[in-house]
Design an enzyme around this catalytic site. Structure first.
Site: not given
Length: 735
Positions: A454, A475, A487, A525
């Site tokens: 992440s 991800h 991702e 994120n």
């Protein structure tokens, strides 16, 4: 959800011919995709849109069906009709929603609805029986067409689904579905289907009376023909005594409508107009009759087509549909996928193995350092599948077959033939580099190494690798079996074929993947961090935890930021922040609240200590309680002072600003990818279409004005970024 298609098909009319061997009369019904074949005294209508995987309904078909009806009425030998699909795996996936993009007024969209209603009314008015033979998806306009038939038979296949999911596009059924479905299956069942866009499996459809019979696909056509020969079926909604008592009188129906309205308002919070309009239209049909109900349906349909909410939801639909067609990457084809490996049997590794075995239908081999990890992954998969079997969504034999695709090992046995290895071990660069070396030693040369991280830079994980071109980030979001986004993060040296292979695997696993740049926080994120940091600042200012969460849920997010931190893990969020600060600057510096929480051993839901309490039983109607001891820990005296709008906008504006920066830096390839990532990854309000579509609809100058207002009210961190100012100066936008 409806498939999007664009092409129409024209056939040259020819004289009717009779096959002397079979006795079947082939009648070219009209210059359209509809063909009519007469078998003895039954006319079989086949719909087959050429060049498309699924059938969809289009405005041009109105004339085609009119001509078809003329042919049928002119042939006295036809005693019954069967409508079937020429596609092997689907009936009709819905209406072509590209038609709606051409509408510039509500009146134009209303006219489309009225045209569909009229043609379906003509089908329903046929004197001879018309039976729909349904296999595969029968959704939206496809089900409305089936409802206009006098009877319906469906296959018992897993692919068969029936539903009216228009609310998912901010619309309502516009070709009579709001009137015919309640009459067939009852008010309560129909509202349950339409207000939630619920799709029924074959057994469920039979149970509620949506179809007259359910049979194996091998005898579907024969069963439909036999039903057509037996006359028009009689229908009576299948309801228990309580439901019948409620729906059989005006007072009872009022209770049903009032309860439905209360429930949907609690869910939509006024952000989605389609469900309430749908409820009104159904109510008009019950109270004033079908003619008035259809008129209300068409009018509401037209209004909803022009709504901003439907525009945003349709934009998301078009974006995801477009992405599914992108099977290559930079001209490279994906590798073959036959066997998958997973390193780590924990929560993430087990989830990745589960979607690989159950969604992608691929054998997956889990390697862990202990039997406990493998057993945990297997037990988790078993638990998820048993629930499906219990709900009769899955056969027990299918469960065993899916579980049989998951195996485990403590070494690399079985990895000598894997095509992709997904690594899901601890967030440590050195550990992940060791995993790369081991995979390169034990797996074929073509094996792709996908690391589920992440935050860690992919190029650092690839350092020293023998085959760095076959390494990338993949991800997933927790829980893997539910979260739709993935991702895909190539580093500078990743081969295009490696990216194409990862895209292929993620889609097979049921994910919507976006490709993002190898930079700190990647995309999701990175835009989430300032949102969560601002929520923490607001908490330190004294706003109650539940007030912050309530404000963001009211804004349209599925959960508030404090609940999200508990779910994701406060420790996980705290680990990402220093990486973002180091790579991207001080604007990502998190408030001291996170370190204080970690010092107090508060990791969130995972260890039962977070912003909320998890050590008490709560009723289904009551929210989990806030852990009041946290206020003392942070030296806070909670008191609501700021308007909910300010609480929400403070978090969201920083997310929008960061999203604009990521696009300008090339972290994401397009506004489309950014919107998909935000909606599917963190629950950005779907009715707004994602950060970029939202800014586009608001207008870039208006977004800048709001940010500058917040600079004056709350500080320089709300300063509009240069990419936004540049767009405004050039008079441009994202769409």
């Amino acid at each position: 959800m409806n498939d999007v298609t664009n092409n129409t098909h024209t056939e040259t009319p020819a004289a009717a011919q009779t096959d002397t061997d079979t006795g079947q009369q082939n009648v070219p019904a009209c210059p359209s995709t509809f063909t009519l074949q007469v078998q003895d005294d039954i006319g079989i209508i086949t719909m087959d849109v050429p060049g498309e995987r699924m059938n969809t309904l289009r405005a041009s078909f109105v004339d085609d069906i009119q001509a078809l009806l003329a042919d049928i009425k002119g042939n006295a030998s036809i005693k019954g009709l069967v409508l079937r699909s020429g596609k092997p795996d689907s009936f009709i996936a819905g209406a072509d929603i590209n038609m709606l993009a051409a509408c510039t007024t509500a009146e134009q969209a209303e006219a489309l609805s009225k045209a569909g209603q009229d043609i379906f009314n003509q089908l329903a008015a046929l004197e001879i029986p018309l039976i729909a033979a349904i296999h595969g998806p029968c959704l939206g306009g496809g089900l409305e067409l089936a409802l206009a038939c006098h009877g319906r038979v469906c296959s018992d296949h897993e692919k068969t689904r029936l539903g009216l999911p228009e609310v998912q596009l901010g619309l309502l059924p516009g070709s009579g579905g709001t009137q015919r479905l309640p009459k067939l299956v009852g008010l309560t069942t129909s509202l349950d289907m339409m207000l939630a866009g619920k799709q029924l499996r074959a057994k469920q459809a039979l149970k509620v009376g949506l179809v007259d019979d359910m049979v194996p696909i091998s005898i579907l056509l024969d069963t439909a023909i036999a039903l057509a020969r037996s006359g028009k079926p009689r229908h009576q909604a299948k309801r228990d005594i309580t439901t019948w008592a409620l729906e059989a009188n005006p007072l009872g129906r009022k209770l049903v409508f009032d309860k439905a309205l209360s429930t949907l308002r609690a869910k939509t919070r006024g952000k989605y107009p389609a469900p309430e309009k749908l409820l009104d239209v159904v109510k008009i049909g019950f109270e004033q009759g079908m003619k008035q109900g259809l008129a209300a349906e068409a009018k509401a349909f037209g209004e909803l087509v022009m709504s901003s909410e439907s525009g945003a939801l349709r934009q998301l639909f078009f974006a995801t549909t477009e992405m599914k067609k992108e099977t290559h990457w930079q001209g490279a084809s994906p590798n073959t996928l036959a066997h998958i490996g997973v390193l780590g049997g924990g929560l993430m590794g087990g989830g990745i193995a589960f979607v690989t075995a159950t969604k992608a239908d691929l054998p997956v081999r889990i390697k862990d350092i202990s039997h406990q990890g493998i057993n945990q992954a297997m037990a988790s998969a078993h638990g998820l599948l048993v629930t499906k079997v219990r709900k009769k969504h899955l056969r027990a034999t299918d469960m065993q077959q899916q579980l049989g695709r998951i195996t485990g090992t403590l070494n690399y046995s079985g990895f000598e033939r894997v095509d992709v290895v997904v690594e899901a071990v601890f967030e440590d660069v050195e550990i992940k580099r060791n995993m790369v070396a081991e995979v390169e030693a034990h797996c074929p040369e073509h094996t792709v190494f996908a690391t589920n991280t992440s935050s860690l830079p992919i190029h650092q994980i690839a350092e020293g690798a023998a085959r760095p071109g076959q390494i990338l980030g993949l991800h997933y979001f927790s829980p893997v079996d539910k979260m739709p986004l993935a991702e895909i993060i190539p580093h500078a040296g990743t081969h295009p074929a490696t990216v194409a292979t990862a895209l292929k695997l993620a889609r097979a696993q049921g994910k919507t993947p976006i490709v993002v740049q190898d930079s700190a926080g990647f995309y999701v994120n990175r835009i989430l961090a300032p949102y969560l940091n601002e929520a923490a600042r607001i908490l330190l200012e004294g706003e109650p935890i539940e007030a912050i969460d309530r404000a963001l849920v009211g804004y349209g997010f599925p959960v508030g930021p404090m609940t999200l931190l508990d779910e994701v893990g406060i420790d996980v969020a705290a680990k990402i922040s220093p990486i973002l600060v180091r790579e991207l600057g001080e604007r990502f510096k998190a408030p001291e609240v996170f370190s204080k929480l970690l010092d107090d051993n508060r990791h969130g839901k995972k260890n039962g200590r977070g912003f909320y309490r998890y050590d008490t039983k709560k009723s289904a109607k009551k929210a989990k309680p806030v852990d009041e001891s946290l206020y003392k820990l942070l030296n806070i005296k909670p008191q609501s002072q700021l308007p909910a709008q300010d609480l929400a906008e403070r978090c969201v504006l920083l997310m929008l600003n960061e999203a604009a920066i990521t696009l300008d830096e090339g972290v994401i390839a397009s506004a489309r990818d950014g919107d998909i990532g935000a909606v599917f990854g963190i629950g950005f309000p779907p009715f707004a279409g994602g950060p970029f579509f939202y800014m586009h609809q608001l207008g870039i100058p208006a977004v800048i004005d709001k940010m500058e207002e917040y600079v004056r009210k709350y500080g320089e961190r709300f300063t509009p970024c240069e990419p936004l100012r540049r767009l405004a100066a050039e008079g441009k936008s994202y769409y």
